[in-house]
Structure formats: C-alpha cells, structure tokens
Write a protein that holds these residues in place. Structure first.
Motif, PDB file in Angstrom:
ATOM      1  N   THR A 274      28.535  -4.932  42.396  1.00 56.89           N
ATOM      2  CA  THR A 274      29.573  -5.677  41.780  1.00 56.89           C
ATOM      3  C   THR A 274      30.681  -4.819  41.328  1.00 56.89           C
ATOM      4  O   THR A 274      32.076  -4.926  41.601  1.00 56.89           O
ATOM      5  N   GLU A 275      30.431  -3.611  40.663  1.00 52.30           N
ATOM      6  CA  GLU A 275      31.509  -2.512  40.355  1.00 52.30           C
ATOM      7  C   GLU A 275      32.036  -2.038  41.111  1.00 52.30           C
ATOM      8  O   GLU A 275      33.150  -1.720  41.198  1.00 52.30           O
ATOM      9  N   THR A 276      31.402  -1.749  42.349  1.00 52.32           N
ATOM     10  CA  THR A 276      31.938  -0.922  43.607  1.00 52.32           C
ATOM     11  C   THR A 276      32.736  -2.001  44.138  1.00 52.32           C
ATOM     12  O   THR A 276      33.700  -1.659  44.816  1.00 52.32           O
ATOM     13  N   THR A 277      32.675  -3.331  44.277  1.00 55.27           N
ATOM     14  CA  THR A 277      33.343  -4.251  45.084  1.00 55.27           C
ATOM     15  C   THR A 277      34.714  -4.196  44.208  1.00 55.27           C
ATOM     16  O   THR A 277      35.827  -4.105  44.846  1.00 55.27           O
ATOM     17  N   GLU A 278      34.963  -4.128  42.927  1.00 55.92           N
ATOM     18  CA  GLU A 278      36.149  -3.769  42.083  1.00 55.92           C
ATOM     19  C   GLU A 278      36.866  -2.560  42.719  1.00 55.92           C
ATOM     20  O   GLU A 278      38.168  -2.562  42.962  1.00 55.92           O
ATOM     21  N   LEU A 279      36.130  -1.486  42.845  1.00 58.76           N
ATOM     22  CA  LEU A 279      36.794  -0.268  43.262  1.00 58.76           C
ATOM     23  C   LEU A 279      37.307  -0.274  44.731  1.00 58.76           C
ATOM     24  O   LEU A 279      38.284   0.248  45.027  1.00 58.76           O
ATOM     25  N   ILE A 280      36.731  -1.049  45.415  1.00 59.78           N
ATOM     26  CA  ILE A 280      36.938  -1.260  46.851  1.00 59.78           C
ATOM     27  C   ILE A 280      38.154  -2.082  46.914  1.00 59.78           C
ATOM     28  O   ILE A 280      39.148  -1.811  47.675  1.00 59.78           O
ATOM     29  N   LEU A 281      38.188  -3.114  45.992  1.00 63.25           N
ATOM     30  CA  LEU A 281      39.516  -4.028  45.893  1.00 63.25           C
ATOM     31  C   LEU A 281      40.973  -3.270  45.567  1.00 63.25           C
ATOM     32  O   LEU A 281      41.978  -3.168  46.078  1.00 63.25           O
ATOM     33  N   LYS A 282      40.495  -2.287  44.442  1.00 60.45           N
ATOM     34  CA  LYS A 282      41.631  -1.440  44.106  1.00 60.45           C
ATOM     35  C   LYS A 282      41.985  -0.311  44.726  1.00 60.45           C
ATOM     36  O   LYS A 282      43.325  -0.021  45.056  1.00 60.45           O
ATOM     37  N   GLU A 283      41.038   0.473  45.250  1.00 59.19           N
ATOM     38  CA  GLU A 283      41.348   1.824  46.021  1.00 59.19           C
ATOM     39  C   GLU A 283      41.409   1.546  47.294  1.00 59.19           C
ATOM     40  O   GLU A 283      42.180   2.258  48.227  1.00 59.19           O
ATOM     41  N   LEU A 284      40.150   1.055  48.217  1.00 58.18           N
ATOM     42  CA  LEU A 284      40.215   1.071  49.343  1.00 58.18           C
ATOM     43  C   LEU A 284      40.849  -0.020  50.224  1.00 58.18           C
ATOM     44  O   LEU A 284      41.555   0.423  51.303  1.00 58.18           O
ATOM     45  N   VAL A 285      41.113  -1.155  49.627  1.00 60.37           N
ATOM     46  CA  VAL A 285      41.961  -2.098  50.362  1.00 60.37           C
ATOM     47  C   VAL A 285      43.268  -1.680  50.655  1.00 60.37           C
ATOM     48  O   VAL A 285      43.876  -2.067  51.765  1.00 60.37           O
ATOM     49  N   PRO A 286      44.181  -1.105  49.810  1.00 57.75           N
ATOM     50  CA  PRO A 286      45.341  -0.527  50.159  1.00 57.75           C
ATOM     51  C   PRO A 286      45.501   0.467  51.384  1.00 57.75           C
ATOM     52  O   PRO A 286      46.130   0.221  52.124  1.00 57.75           O
ATOM     53  N   ALA A 287      44.405   1.158  51.536  1.00 61.80           N
ATOM     54  CA  ALA A 287      44.325   2.281  52.487  1.00 61.80           C
ATOM     55  C   ALA A 287      43.985   1.492  53.601  1.00 61.80           C
ATOM     56  O   ALA A 287      44.406   1.756  54.705  1.00 61.80           O
ATOM     57  N   TYR A 288      43.019   0.496  53.678  1.00 69.96           N
ATOM     58  CA  TYR A 288      42.737  -0.375  54.808  1.00 69.96           C
ATOM     59  C   TYR A 288      43.796  -1.262  55.343  1.00 69.96           C
ATOM     60  O   TYR A 288      44.210  -1.057  56.653  1.00 69.96           O
ATOM     61  N   ASN A 289      44.769  -1.671  54.468  1.00 64.49           N
ATOM     62  CA  ASN A 289      46.010  -2.242  54.895  1.00 64.49           C
ATOM     63  C   ASN A 289      46.993  -1.520  55.682  1.00 64.49           C
ATOM     64  O   ASN A 289      47.513  -1.827  56.538  1.00 64.49           O
ATOM     65  N   GLU A 290      47.130   0.026  55.298  1.00 60.89           N
ATOM     66  CA  GLU A 290      48.081   0.947  55.981  1.00 60.89           C
ATOM     67  C   GLU A 290      47.330   1.195  57.382  1.00 60.89           C
ATOM     68  O   GLU A 290      48.177   1.197  58.204  1.00 60.89           O
ATOM     69  N   LEU A 291      46.073   1.183  57.446  1.00 61.37           N
ATOM     70  CA  LEU A 291      45.448   1.304  58.683  1.00 61.37           C
ATOM     71  C   LEU A 291      45.871   0.196  59.541  1.00 61.37           C
ATOM     72  O   LEU A 291      46.045   0.341  60.743  1.00 61.37           O
ATOM     73  N   VAL A 292      45.739  -0.948  59.086  1.00 61.61           N
ATOM     74  CA  VAL A 292      45.574  -2.212  59.906  1.00 61.61           C
ATOM     75  C   VAL A 292      47.097  -2.216  60.214  1.00 61.61           C
ATOM     76  O   VAL A 292      47.462  -2.593  61.551  1.00 61.61           O
ATOM     77  N   GLN A 293      48.282  -1.780  59.351  1.00 59.21           N
ATOM     78  CA  GLN A 293      49.697  -1.993  59.803  1.00 59.21           C
ATOM     79  C   GLN A 293      49.822  -0.851  61.048  1.00 59.21           C
ATOM     80  O   GLN A 293      50.518  -1.251  62.024  1.00 59.21           O
ATOM     81  N   LYS A 294      49.334   0.098  61.165  1.00 59.15           N
ATOM     82  CA  LYS A 294      49.280   1.180  62.041  1.00 59.15           C
ATOM     83  C   LYS A 294      48.797   0.913  63.279  1.00 59.15           C
ATOM     84  O   LYS A 294      49.063   0.938  64.454  1.00 59.15           O
ATOM     85  N   TYR A 295      47.569   0.152  62.989  1.00 50.41           N
ATOM     86  CA  TYR A 295      46.841  -0.746  64.283  1.00 50.41           C
ATOM     87  C   TYR A 295      47.487  -1.711  64.759  1.00 50.41           C
ATOM     88  O   TYR A 295      47.670  -1.548  66.084  1.00 50.41           O
ATOM     89  N   ILE A 296      48.367  -2.421  64.263  1.00 52.80           N
ATOM     90  CA  ILE A 296      49.130  -3.424  64.810  1.00 52.80           C
ATOM     91  C   ILE A 296      50.499  -2.967  65.409  1.00 52.80           C
ATOM     92  O   ILE A 296      50.563  -3.226  66.604  1.00 52.80           O
ATOM     93  N   GLU A 297      50.976  -1.628  64.927  1.00 54.65           N
ATOM     94  CA  GLU A 297      52.090  -1.143  65.651  1.00 54.65           C
ATOM     95  C   GLU A 297      51.320  -0.409  67.201  1.00 54.65           C
ATOM     96  O   GLU A 297      52.309  -0.508  68.134  1.00 54.65           O
ATOM     97  N   LEU A 298      50.294   0.325  66.980  1.00 55.43           N
ATOM     98  CA  LEU A 298      49.462   0.729  68.089  1.00 55.43           C
ATOM     99  C   LEU A 298      49.505  -0.334  69.169  1.00 55.43           C
ATOM    100  O   LEU A 298      49.610  -0.288  70.462  1.00 55.43           O
ATOM    101  N   ASP A 299      49.211  -1.651  68.919  1.00 57.62           N
ATOM    102  CA  ASP A 299      48.693  -2.701  69.838  1.00 57.62           C
ATOM    103  C   ASP A 299      49.941  -3.781  69.849  1.00 57.62           C
ATOM    104  O   ASP A 299      49.513  -4.967  70.088  1.00 57.62           O
ATOM    105  N   GLU A 300      50.802  -3.188  69.605  1.00 60.24           N
ATOM    106  CA  GLU A 300      52.163  -4.318  69.592  1.00 60.24           C
ATOM    107  C   GLU A 300      52.217  -5.211  70.935  1.00 60.24           C
ATOM    108  O   GLU A 300      52.702  -6.304  70.838  1.00 60.24           O
TER     109      GLU A 300
END
Length: 576
Positions: A274-300
């Motif tokens: 559960t503690e790691t879930t909070e870290l994931i939401l705080k730190e990893l999700v923003p990085a994931y969103n950046e990758l998803v955005q780049k992925y969308i651009e690649l797959d336009e």
C-alpha cells in the motif's frame, strides 16, 4: 516444508499446482491456478468434525458427513463412466494401497529403504497426476466448449486434488514415527497444529480424501456462479457489478487479514504494498503519462494496429536466442523440436496464455492465443520465459506452489530483454513496438497495485460492507484512476483473492533491468539468467529474498521508484 496448510487442506483445484497463468483477463474456470476456497472456515469445520468424533466407535469414524455421503454416492453412480473412460488416469486405489503400505512400513524398525521407496512412489503418483492435468488443460483451453474434454478435465483435476490430500494424510501420519521422522520433515507442515488436522484421532485417509473432493466441487460451483453472471447477456454492467459484489463478499468472508498474503508465500506485507502504491501514484504515474503522450505522438496514424504479427513467433525467438545465451537457445530448441507448445484457434479456443510444468519429465507445456499483431511475439516471449525457468526445476508436484511474484519476473524481464531485437524484427515500427511494451508493463504496475490496495481494504472491512459499498470503494480506489477497469471484469478477484498485486510487484521488479537492457544488454541477460535459475514453484521461494540473491534492487523503496521514474522520462524523451 510443505505447502501452506490452508492451501493444501482446502484444495479447490481450479488449476494444476504447477501452472503459471499469465493473462490478466484469463477466461479460465476449472484450470485456474491455486488452492483457494472457503479456507479458514472449512479448515475449522474439519477440525471440529474430527474432534467431535474422537469418542465415536471405529465404525462411526469411518462414516462421512451427510454431504460427503451424497457426493460419494454420486461418485459411485458415475463409476461406470469412470471405469470405462478412454483417457488415462492415476488409480486412486493404487495410491491408497501405497499410502497404507507406507503407514505399515514405518512401524517396522530398520526399514528406512522401504519407507523411502514408498515415499518416492507416492510422489511419482502425484507427478503423474499433475502431468495428466497439464496435458488436459491444453486440450480444454484449445477446445473449451467440447463437453467431453471439459468433463475429462474436471475428473483429472479432481483426481489431482484427492491424491494430493491423500499424500498429505499419509506423510503427516507416517511422520509420527520417531525413527523415520527425518524423512518427512520436508513433506509436512512446519507447525504441529497444521499436522494435527491430519493426524487427530478420528480422521482417516478416506475422510481426508472426501473432504478434498467436497471442497473441489464446492469451489467449482462458486466459479460457475461467477461465470454465469459474467456472461449473462440480459444483465447490465451495473447489475453485474452488484451481483458479483454479493458473491465477492461471500468469498472474502473466509479470509483473515493477518494471513491474507500467506496464500502466496510472500515475504512482504500488504502495508508495504500500500505504501508503494502511494509512491507509484506520486512518482511513477507522471513519468508514465509522459511516455503515453510520446507513444500517442508516435502512433498518431494508428500504425501500431497495422503492425502484423510475426509468423511462428516461437521460431522468431529461436532465431535470436543464440545472441542471448547457449542455455536459452537449448531451451527454445527443445520447445520447438519436441512440440511442447500449442497455439489457440480463435474460432474455438480460450483467449489466454499460460505455461504448465510436466513434473515427470522436468519439462513444461505452453498454451497461447495469437491475434495477428505485435502482441503475438511479446506474449510468446512471456510464456517462453516461464518455460525456460520451469524446465530447470526439479520440485515434485506434491510440493509445488506458484510464487507469481517471482515467476512473472522470469517472463516480464524477458519481454524487456527481447525488445533489443525489435529494430531488426519491426524495422520502422520498432520504437513504436518498444514503447507499447514498456507502456503496457507500466500500466500493469499501476493497475495491479491499485487493485491490491482495494483487495486489502476489502479483506479488512468485508463484514461491514454491502455490495454497493464494495462497488463504491472499487471505483474510488481503482476506477477513478484507471477508467477502463470495471469490478466484475476482474476475474482474479473471484478466483484468487489477493493474487492480482503479483502482476504489479513482478513487473516493477522486472524494470530492474530496463536501463541495463539499453546501455549494457549483456549485464541485463546475466541478471536475468540468475533469476531464471530460481524455482518459483518451490515452497521455499520468497520474493524479497530472491531479489537480493539475484542482485535486484528492493522495489519497495522511494529511491527505487524515483530512479525508475527518471529512467522512464529519459526513455520517453529519447523516442523519435
């Protein structure tokens, strides 16, 4: 050390013990891995029933409960079919005769050789039963609507459950012999109370097997009820959610929050997750969103959908395996040369993928569905990762568990490693395919930890929850952050409560080799080979212990999550 008491006693065999299920949405009923059921409640009932009968006569002791008697009668009514069946089965009569021989041999002094031979023979019986279930699971998933195949599969799974229960009874009772106790130390439970469930006065081999048979059929009924809801075309999504929530409350009522993770042999706590879930939401999700955005651009231009699946994906793996290691090459050669895999037929086969151990030969079987897109190769690489590790293993079927926290690293890490060949395989679409694989693994991390948090919240408060409360809490924890997730869709909640977080835990650990696969691929393979050597089906396997042993970082730390987020952001920036 044998399997966990509750997993062993209440063998709800929805799948062979040796099976590693790899699909987050696997549509499997009687083939799903684990020994789960009403667990604690039934365990207590067994103990109470046996204790109450301590004062009864021997004749009364040999009687079974009313429900058991009914099932026994049903079994006897089916005996003509069973005796005349055209498929191979392990003879329960032979197993029981050997169990009785063992219990007589331990009474004889200086008889160690005979006792050991009895043990070995009994283990061989369960290995063979497990083999038959493995091959049957392939048949069933390839043609799951075939009633004869389905009936055969049910019978073989029940056979395995009953044989396992019989062996447990025999070993626990034989271990009472002081002269030979050492021979059974790895075949029985660590705590005396668990062993006493099998050795208490009033219990018997027949009674133990009948309880296992009853539990198998009861658990099968629960899953049948779930699938009836899942595929009911007359119900709305909201109605299915509520009906499944009712079923979920009933299923989860037998679980204790204190032992919730014990089912999966974990050496980390729900609180750590559960503690790691909070870290994931705080730190990893923003990085994931950046990758998803780049992925969308690649797959336009929606090019990912245009990537054709490779023909004969296992042969593609075979082509590149020599660049990884001689051992990996030998394993993929064996898989193909001995035809140890089955590709599903979309017109009649289950839409899933899994790998199963075949204990008598120390090999494995792969079943996988292909779709004609880039996932065909990724999924087959994933299953081959399981195959590669399982074929190194020598754990008897009787002792096998499925530590998915570790087993899935062995497959997900190989997915990451294999992306180094995508330039050659996919050409101009290579970066898009790499980004897709990375994004999907990150999505697995995020969704799985959220579902894990939801499950632990539920098991702590289930007694006070209404079906609507369950749905509201699911939406709050999971759906609001993962809009595509719907409660009744997540079959693992009903098949294997507490399991789902394994997908995220293992994927997070697999990212240990992400940077190395880009900058130092040889080191990534070296680290992968270490973890592939670990037996994920041994009852001694533990997640954090395995990471440390193989040189992987501890995933439950802020440092690890932050470093991974940084690596993902840098990777997203590098994509063109």
């Amino acid at each position: 050390m044998k399997k966990n008491l509750i997993l062993s006693l209440v063998t709800a065999a929805v799948m062979p013990l040796s099976l590693v299920s790899c699909s987050n949405n696997a549509e499997i009923s009687v083939e799903e891995n684990s020994k789960v059921s009403e667990t604690t409640e039934i365990t207590e009932n067994v103990s109470e029933d046996i204790t109450e009968e301590n004062t009864e006569s021997t004749e009364q002791t040999e009687e079974v409960s009313e429900e058991q008697t009914e099932i026994q009668e049903n079994t006897e009514e089916e005996s003509d079919y069973e005796e005349d069946s055209e498929f191979e089965r392990v003879s329960l009569d032979e197993v029981n005769e050997m169990a009785k021989k063992l219990l007589e041999d331990v009474k004889i002094s200086d008889n160690k050789k005979a006792v050991q031979e009895d043990i070995d023979k009994l283990l061989e019986y369960e290995d063979k039963a497990s083999d038959l279930v493995a091959y049957s699971a392939i048949d069933f998933n390839y043609d799951w609507q075939n009633e004869a195949i389905s009936e055969k599969d049910d019978i073989l799974n029940e056979d395995l459950v009953v044989i396992d229960a019989g062996l447990t009874y025999a070993f626990c009772n034989a271990a009472l012999s002081e002269e030979y106790a050492e021979l059974f130390k790895d075949l029985i439970f660590d705590d005396p109370e668990s062993n006493e469930v099998y050795t208490v006065r009033g219990n018997s081999l027949r009674r133990t097997e009948e309880y296992a048979r009853v539990d198998f059929r009861l658990s099968d009924e629960t899953l049948d009820e779930y699938y009836e809801i899942l595929y009911d075309e007359n119900m709305t999504d909201d109605e299915k959610d509520i009906k499944c929530a009712e079923l979920y409350i009933d299923i989860l009522s037998g679980y204790d929050p204190e032992t919730f993770y014990d089912f999966y042999y974990r050496d980390f706590t729900p609180e750590e997750a559960t503690e790691t879930t909070e870290l994931i939401l705080k730190e990893l999700v923003p990085a994931y969103n950046e990758l998803v955005q780049k992925y969308i651009e690649l797959d336009e231009n929606d090019e990912l959908g245009n990537i054709e699946g490779v023909k004969e994906p296992f042969k593609v793996i075979q082509k590149y395996a020599p660049q990884l290691s001689d051992s990996i090459k030998e394993s993929i050669d064996m898989l193909i040369d001995e035809n140890l895999y089955c590709i599903g037929d979309e017109t009649k086969s289950m839409d899933t993928g899994f790998t199963l151990a075949v204990p008598t030969t120390h090999k494995a079987l792969i079943y996988n569905m292909t779709y004609g897109n880039y996932r065909d190769l990724t999924d087959c690489v994933h299953e081959f990762g399981h195959f590669y590790s399982i074929c190194k293993d020598r754990t008897p079927a009787y002792l096998q568990i499925n530590n998915s926290d570790v087993a899935e690293i062995q497959s997900q890490a190989l997915e990451i490693i294999f992306t180094r060949f995508y330039d050659d395989i996919y050409g101009e679409y290579a970066n898009l395919a790499k980004a897709a694989v990375t994004t999907e693994l990150l999505d697995t991390v995020i969704e799985s930890f959220l579902i894990g948090e939801f499950e632990y919240e539920m098991v702590q408060n289930i007694e006070s929850m209404t079906p609507q409360d369950v749905i509201d809490k699911f939406n709050e924890i999971v759906h609001d952050k993962e809009p595509d997730a719907r409660f009744y869709w997540i079959q693992h909640l009903f098949q294997q409560p507490g399991y789902y977080v394994s997908y995220g835990v293992s994927a997070l650990a697999a990212f240990n080799i992400f940077d190395e696969n880009i900058d130092a691929p040889e080191k990534a393979v070296e680290k992968y080979e270490k973890i592939a050597e670990i037996s994920a089906i041994s009852p001694d396997c533990r997640f954090k212990e395995t990471l440390e042993k193989c040189g992987f970082d501890d995933i439950f730390t802020e440092k690890y999550i932050k470093n991974l987020a940084k690596a993902i952001k840098e990777y997203a920036e590098s994509l063109k």
